[in-house]
Scaffold this motif. Structure first.
Motif, PDB file in Angstrom:
ATOM      1  N   ARG A   1      42.843  48.424  42.417  1.00 46.67           N
ATOM      2  CA  ARG A   1      44.293  48.405  42.253  1.00 46.67           C
ATOM      3  C   ARG A   1      44.800  49.431  41.249  1.00 46.67           C
ATOM      4  NH1 ARG A   1      42.992  42.813  42.852  1.00 46.67           N
ATOM      5  NH2 ARG A   1      44.194  41.787  44.491  1.00 46.67           N
ATOM      6  N   LEU A   2      43.914  50.125  40.543  1.00 48.18           N
ATOM      7  CA  LEU A   2      44.356  51.057  39.504  1.00 48.18           C
ATOM      8  C   LEU A   2      45.212  52.187  40.061  1.00 48.18           C
ATOM      9  CD1 LEU A   2      41.210  51.433  37.210  1.00 48.18           C
ATOM     10  CD2 LEU A   2      43.368  50.308  36.675  1.00 48.18           C
ATOM     11  N   LEU A   3      44.933  52.616  41.295  1.00 47.14           N
ATOM     12  CA  LEU A   3      45.617  53.777  41.856  1.00 47.14           C
ATOM     13  C   LEU A   3      46.643  53.411  42.919  1.00 47.14           C
ATOM     14  CD1 LEU A   3      42.517  56.140  42.206  1.00 47.14           C
ATOM     15  CD2 LEU A   3      44.192  56.065  40.357  1.00 47.14           C
TER      16      LEU A   3
ATOM     17  N   PHE B   1      56.398  34.422  43.553  1.00 49.42           N
ATOM     18  CA  PHE B   1      57.462  35.408  43.784  1.00 49.42           C
ATOM     19  C   PHE B   1      56.949  36.666  44.482  1.00 49.42           C
ATOM     20  CE2 PHE B   1      59.719  33.046  40.420  1.00 49.42           C
ATOM     21  CZ  PHE B   1      60.949  32.903  41.031  1.00 49.42           C
ATOM     22  N   GLY B   2      55.685  36.665  44.894  1.00 49.29           N
ATOM     23  CA  GLY B   2      55.133  37.792  45.630  1.00 49.29           C
ATOM     24  C   GLY B   2      54.693  38.957  44.769  1.00 49.29           C
ATOM     25  N   VAL B   3      54.484  38.728  43.479  1.00 53.42           N
ATOM     26  CA  VAL B   3      54.030  39.780  42.564  1.00 53.42           C
ATOM     27  C   VAL B   3      52.527  39.640  42.351  1.00 53.42           C
ATOM     28  CG1 VAL B   3      54.244  40.739  40.240  1.00 53.42           C
ATOM     29  CG2 VAL B   3      56.264  39.829  41.412  1.00 53.42           C
ATOM     30  N   ASP B   4      51.815  40.743  42.504  1.00 53.63           N
ATOM     31  CA  ASP B   4      50.373  40.745  42.275  1.00 53.63           C
ATOM     32  C   ASP B   4      50.122  40.711  40.766  1.00 53.63           C
ATOM     33  OD1 ASP B   4      47.685  41.151  42.056  1.00 53.63           O
ATOM     34  OD2 ASP B   4      47.595  42.858  43.421  1.00 53.63           O
ATOM     35  N   PRO B   5      49.557  39.629  40.235  1.00 53.07           N
ATOM     36  CA  PRO B   5      49.362  39.539  38.781  1.00 53.07           C
ATOM     37  C   PRO B   5      48.378  40.572  38.238  1.00 53.07           C
ATOM     38  CG  PRO B   5      48.301  37.695  39.892  1.00 53.07           C
ATOM     39  CD  PRO B   5      49.118  38.404  40.920  1.00 53.07           C
ATOM     40  N   ILE B   6      47.427  41.001  39.080  1.00 55.21           N
ATOM     41  CA  ILE B   6      46.474  42.025  38.629  1.00 55.21           C
ATOM     42  C   ILE B   6      47.210  43.342  38.392  1.00 55.21           C
ATOM     43  CG2 ILE B   6      44.381  43.298  39.170  1.00 55.21           C
ATOM     44  CD1 ILE B   6      43.876  40.384  38.682  1.00 55.21           C
ATOM     45  N   ARG B   7      48.051  43.734  39.343  1.00 52.97           N
ATOM     46  CA  ARG B   7      48.822  44.982  39.189  1.00 52.97           C
ATOM     47  C   ARG B   7      49.825  44.878  38.042  1.00 52.97           C
ATOM     48  NH1 ARG B   7      47.798  48.442  43.325  1.00 52.97           N
ATOM     49  NH2 ARG B   7      47.365  47.559  45.375  1.00 52.97           N
ATOM     50  N   LYS B   8      50.451  43.740  37.909  1.00 53.51           N
ATOM     51  CA  LYS B   8      51.516  43.575  36.921  1.00 53.51           C
ATOM     52  C   LYS B   8      50.979  43.429  35.502  1.00 53.51           C
ATOM     53  CE  LYS B   8      55.673  42.558  35.324  1.00 53.51           C
ATOM     54  NZ  LYS B   8      56.711  43.597  35.167  1.00 53.51           N
TER      55      LYS B   8
ATOM     56  N   ALA C   1      47.196  43.318  34.514  1.00 57.42           N
ATOM     57  CA  ALA C   1      45.909  43.922  34.139  1.00 57.42           C
ATOM     58  C   ALA C   1      45.933  45.447  34.185  1.00 57.42           C
ATOM     59  CB  ALA C   1      44.797  43.385  35.045  1.00 57.42           C
ATOM     60  N   VAL C   2      46.511  46.014  35.251  1.00 56.61           N
ATOM     61  CA  VAL C   2      46.470  47.470  35.440  1.00 56.61           C
ATOM     62  C   VAL C   2      47.147  48.235  34.294  1.00 56.61           C
ATOM     63  CG1 VAL C   2      47.266  49.357  36.910  1.00 56.61           C
ATOM     64  CG2 VAL C   2      46.157  47.363  37.937  1.00 56.61           C
TER      65      VAL C   2
ATOM     66  N   THR D   1      38.354  45.219  30.850  1.00 54.09           N
ATOM     67  CA  THR D   1      37.774  44.339  31.872  1.00 54.09           C
ATOM     68  C   THR D   1      37.485  42.955  31.323  1.00 54.09           C
ATOM     69  OG1 THR D   1      36.757  46.263  32.944  1.00 54.09           O
ATOM     70  CG2 THR D   1      35.913  44.092  33.536  1.00 54.09           C
ATOM     71  N   ILE D   2      36.816  42.898  30.188  1.00 58.51           N
ATOM     72  CA  ILE D   2      36.430  41.598  29.632  1.00 58.51           C
ATOM     73  C   ILE D   2      37.648  40.808  29.177  1.00 58.51           C
ATOM     74  CG2 ILE D   2      35.216  40.471  27.721  1.00 58.51           C
ATOM     75  CD1 ILE D   2      33.087  42.627  27.901  1.00 58.51           C
ATOM     76  N   SER D   3      38.571  41.452  28.464  1.00 56.11           N
ATOM     77  CA  SER D   3      39.717  40.720  27.919  1.00 56.11           C
ATOM     78  C   SER D   3      40.636  40.186  29.013  1.00 56.11           C
ATOM     79  CB  SER D   3      40.497  41.601  26.945  1.00 56.11           C
ATOM     80  OG  SER D   3      40.988  42.762  27.584  1.00 56.11           O
ATOM     81  N   THR D   4      40.884  40.996  30.041  1.00 53.92           N
ATOM     82  CA  THR D   4      41.736  40.510  31.127  1.00 53.92           C
ATOM     83  C   THR D   4      41.032  39.431  31.944  1.00 53.92           C
ATOM     84  OG1 THR D   4      40.999  42.397  32.479  1.00 53.92           O
ATOM     85  CG2 THR D   4      43.098  42.619  31.343  1.00 53.92           C
ATOM     86  N   PHE D   5      39.740  39.582  32.164  1.00 53.41           N
ATOM     87  CA  PHE D   5      38.990  38.560  32.899  1.00 53.41           C
ATOM     88  C   PHE D   5      39.011  37.230  32.153  1.00 53.41           C
ATOM     89  CE2 PHE D   5      35.000  36.238  33.477  1.00 53.41           C
ATOM     90  CZ  PHE D   5      35.046  35.984  34.833  1.00 53.41           C
ATOM     91  N   MET D   6      38.765  37.292  30.844  1.00 49.64           N
ATOM     92  CA  MET D   6      38.788  36.057  30.055  1.00 49.64           C
ATOM     93  C   MET D   6      40.181  35.421  30.068  1.00 49.64           C
ATOM     94  SD  MET D   6      35.808  35.363  28.738  1.00 49.64           S
ATOM     95  CE  MET D   6      34.244  36.108  28.283  1.00 49.64           C
ATOM     96  N   GLY D   7      41.219  36.255  30.044  1.00 49.53           N
ATOM     97  CA  GLY D   7      42.571  35.718  30.084  1.00 49.53           C
ATOM     98  C   GLY D   7      42.895  35.041  31.402  1.00 49.53           C
ATOM     99  N   PHE D   8      42.532  35.693  32.519  1.00 46.94           N
ATOM    100  CA  PHE D   8      42.846  35.149  33.840  1.00 46.94           C
ATOM    101  C   PHE D   8      42.033  33.901  34.164  1.00 46.94           C
ATOM    102  CE2 PHE D   8      44.511  39.480  35.003  1.00 46.94           C
ATOM    103  CZ  PHE D   8      45.783  39.048  35.311  1.00 46.94           C
ATOM    104  N   THR D   9      40.889  33.732  33.527  1.00 48.14           N
ATOM    105  CA  THR D   9      40.027  32.582  33.842  1.00 48.14           C
ATOM    106  C   THR D   9      40.099  31.496  32.783  1.00 48.14           C
ATOM    107  OG1 THR D   9      38.153  33.734  32.789  1.00 48.14           O
ATOM    108  CG2 THR D   9      38.405  33.978  35.171  1.00 48.14           C
ATOM    109  N   THR D  10      41.107  31.544  31.923  1.00 48.37           N
ATOM    110  CA  THR D  10      41.263  30.535  30.870  1.00 48.37           C
ATOM    111  C   THR D  10      41.568  29.167  31.481  1.00 48.37           C
ATOM    112  OG1 THR D  10      42.021  32.142  29.234  1.00 48.37           O
ATOM    113  CG2 THR D  10      42.641  29.842  28.877  1.00 48.37           C
ATOM    114  N   LYS D  11      40.898  28.166  30.931  1.00 43.43           N
ATOM    115  CA  LYS D  11      41.135  26.785  31.374  1.00 43.43           C
ATOM    116  C   LYS D  11      41.168  25.880  30.147  1.00 43.43           C
ATOM    117  CE  LYS D  11      38.677  27.366  35.783  1.00 43.43           C
ATOM    118  NZ  LYS D  11      37.534  26.904  36.611  1.00 43.43           N
ATOM    119  N   GLY D  12      41.873  24.781  30.259  1.00 41.66           N
ATOM    120  CA  GLY D  12      41.834  23.784  29.199  1.00 41.66           C
ATOM    121  C   GLY D  12      42.968  23.858  28.202  1.00 41.66           C
TER     122      GLY D  12
END
Length: 233
Positions: free
Chosen positions: A2-4, A104-111, A113-114, A183-194
């Motif tokens: 999605r970077l490009l 709302f149809g917005v890709d959270p990775i593009r909005k 993480a990118v 990569t690590i910080s966004t992954f940890m953020g998106f997979t946060t639980k609890g």
């Protein structure tokens, strides 16, 4: 992948560049200054035993440009930025704001993480160059006023080590470290639980993982790549 692609949130990129870059500038300058002065002090004591204090600039330039500058900058930025990114994304995940973006149809990775990924790729090499310069200037202060080395001799030795090979090594690592942190910080953020407890756990894990990976990749890069650049140094 999605970077490009489109859409590209340019305003978010500028906001993240300011937050990640300008916000980390003081920390990087302070770290570079004290690290350069500390190394210069230690090296000057050891080199004095061999009557080689005039080579202090040469030794410092190699140590700072190849290793100290990129690694310290990566670790300092990881400590500040990785925690911030993971906490922000983790809070959005816990409060279901990311689910709202999807609704709302917005890709959270593009909005989310990118822009952070590109901001780190742009900012970290610039911060590394600043850290290198400040550390070398800090070493010059110690060399001239404490070790009593000629300023001309110091800067001559520094300039002699500003080779293509050292630049390649010193400016390749920040790009790798930027990818690790993003990569690590966004992954940890998106997979946060609890809930809020999970945000704190993810933030801690993010900083620890980024720091360990930076040191590990630094070792691999030095072991596998540096020997092939020996002729350019």
């Amino acid at each position: 992948v999605r970077l490009l692609g489109r859409p590209f949130y340019f305003a978010d990129l500028l906001e993240q560049m300011y937050f990640l870059g300008v916000g980390s500038l003081f920390l990087v300058v302070l770290t570079g200054m004290f690290a350069g002065q500390g190394m210069a002090l230690q090296f000057s004591i050891e080199l004095a035993d061999f009557g080689s204090k005039n080579y202090l600039g040469r030794v410092l330039a190699i140590a700072i440009i190849r290793e100290l500058g990129p690694t310290l900058t990566g670790l300092m930025v990881a400590a500040r930025v990785a925690a911030g990114i993971t906490a922000e994304l983790g809070s959005m995940k816990s409060s279901e704001q990311i689910d709202a973006l999807v609704a709302f149809g917005v890709d959270p990775i593009r909005k989310l993480a990118v822009p952070r990924f590109w901001a780190l790729l742009i900012i970290l090499p610039i911060l590394t160059i600043i850290c290198d310069f400040v550390a070398i200037v800090g070493g010059w202060v110690i060399a001239v006023y404490i070790a009593h080395v000629s300023g001309t001799a110091y800067w001559t030795n520094v300039v002699n080590k500003l080779s293509i090979g050292n630049f390649i090594i010193g400016l390749s690592k920040p790009f790798l470290f930027a990818m690790i942190i993003a990569t690590i910080s966004t992954f940890m953020g998106f997979t946060t639980k609890g809930g809020t407890k999970g945000v704190g756990r993810s933030t801690t894990n993010s900083v620890v993982a980024c720091s360990i990976m930076i040191l590990f990749i630094n070792f691999l890069f030095t072991r596998l790549i540096v020997p092939h650049l020996k002729g350019l140094m």
